[in-house]
Design a protein around this motif. Sequence first.
Motif, PDB file in Angstrom:
ATOM      1  N   TYR A 209       0.829  -1.201   0.000  1.00 14.90           N
ATOM      2  CA  TYR A 209       0.000   0.000   0.000  1.00 14.90           C
ATOM      3  C   TYR A 209       0.865   1.252   0.000  1.00 14.90           C
ATOM      4  O   TYR A 209       2.045   1.219   0.318  1.00 14.90           O
ATOM      5  N   ARG A 210       0.235   2.342  -0.382  1.00 11.37           N
ATOM      6  CA  ARG A 210       0.840   3.669  -0.345  1.00 11.37           C
ATOM      7  C   ARG A 210      -0.106   4.582   0.423  1.00 11.37           C
ATOM      8  O   ARG A 210      -1.309   4.347   0.489  1.00 11.37           O
ATOM      9  N   TYR A 211       0.457   5.651   0.963  1.00 13.61           N
ATOM     10  CA  TYR A 211      -0.268   6.598   1.799  1.00 13.61           C
ATOM     11  C   TYR A 211      -0.064   8.002   1.247  1.00 13.61           C
ATOM     12  O   TYR A 211       1.033   8.350   0.823  1.00 13.61           O
ATOM     13  N   LYS A 212      -1.111   8.811   1.238  1.00  7.98           N
ATOM     14  CA  LYS A 212      -1.004  10.187   0.771  1.00  7.98           C
ATOM     15  C   LYS A 212      -1.696  11.117   1.748  1.00  7.98           C
ATOM     16  O   LYS A 212      -2.834  10.908   2.138  1.00  7.98           O
ATOM     17  N   TRP A 213      -0.939  12.139   2.134  1.00  5.14           N
ATOM     18  CA  TRP A 213      -1.557  13.193   2.921  1.00  5.14           C
ATOM     19  C   TRP A 213      -0.925  14.501   2.517  1.00  5.14           C
ATOM     20  O   TRP A 213      -1.264  15.063   1.496  1.00  5.14           O
ATOM     21  N   ILE A 214       0.041  14.997   3.238  1.00  5.18           N
ATOM     22  CA  ILE A 214       0.628  16.300   2.936  1.00  5.18           C
ATOM     23  C   ILE A 214       1.759  16.200   1.923  1.00  5.18           C
ATOM     24  O   ILE A 214       1.845  16.985   0.994  1.00  5.18           O
ATOM     25  N   ASN A 215       2.629  15.233   2.077  1.00  5.88           N
ATOM     26  CA  ASN A 215       3.855  15.145   1.279  1.00  5.88           C
ATOM     27  C   ASN A 215       3.716  14.339  -0.008  1.00  5.88           C
ATOM     28  O   ASN A 215       4.708  13.884  -0.539  1.00  5.88           O
TER      29      ASN A 215
END
Length: 80
Positions: free
Chosen positions: A44-50
């Motif tokens: 999985y990958r995660y996306k928020w601010i960066n």
Amino acid sequence: MKTFISSATAFYILAPGEKLSRGKMNPDISRMYVIYQDNLIWTYRYKWINGWEKPTDDVFSTENDALNSAYDHFLLSKIK
């Protein structure tokens, strides 16, 4: 694609070979995870601010294991 939303965070679970497109993402949610199969392993990958990040180098044998790891990452990020 399956979608699970918890505390304004979207978890997108892709079918093998499926790609995530902007048109399928909820534009009102800025924090998201994408769980997908790469060859025979799940990750999985995660996306928020960066932008998109890879929070772990772990790989998983099932979709459910990858989703559980992503959700654990989400819960730990809520504590910080």
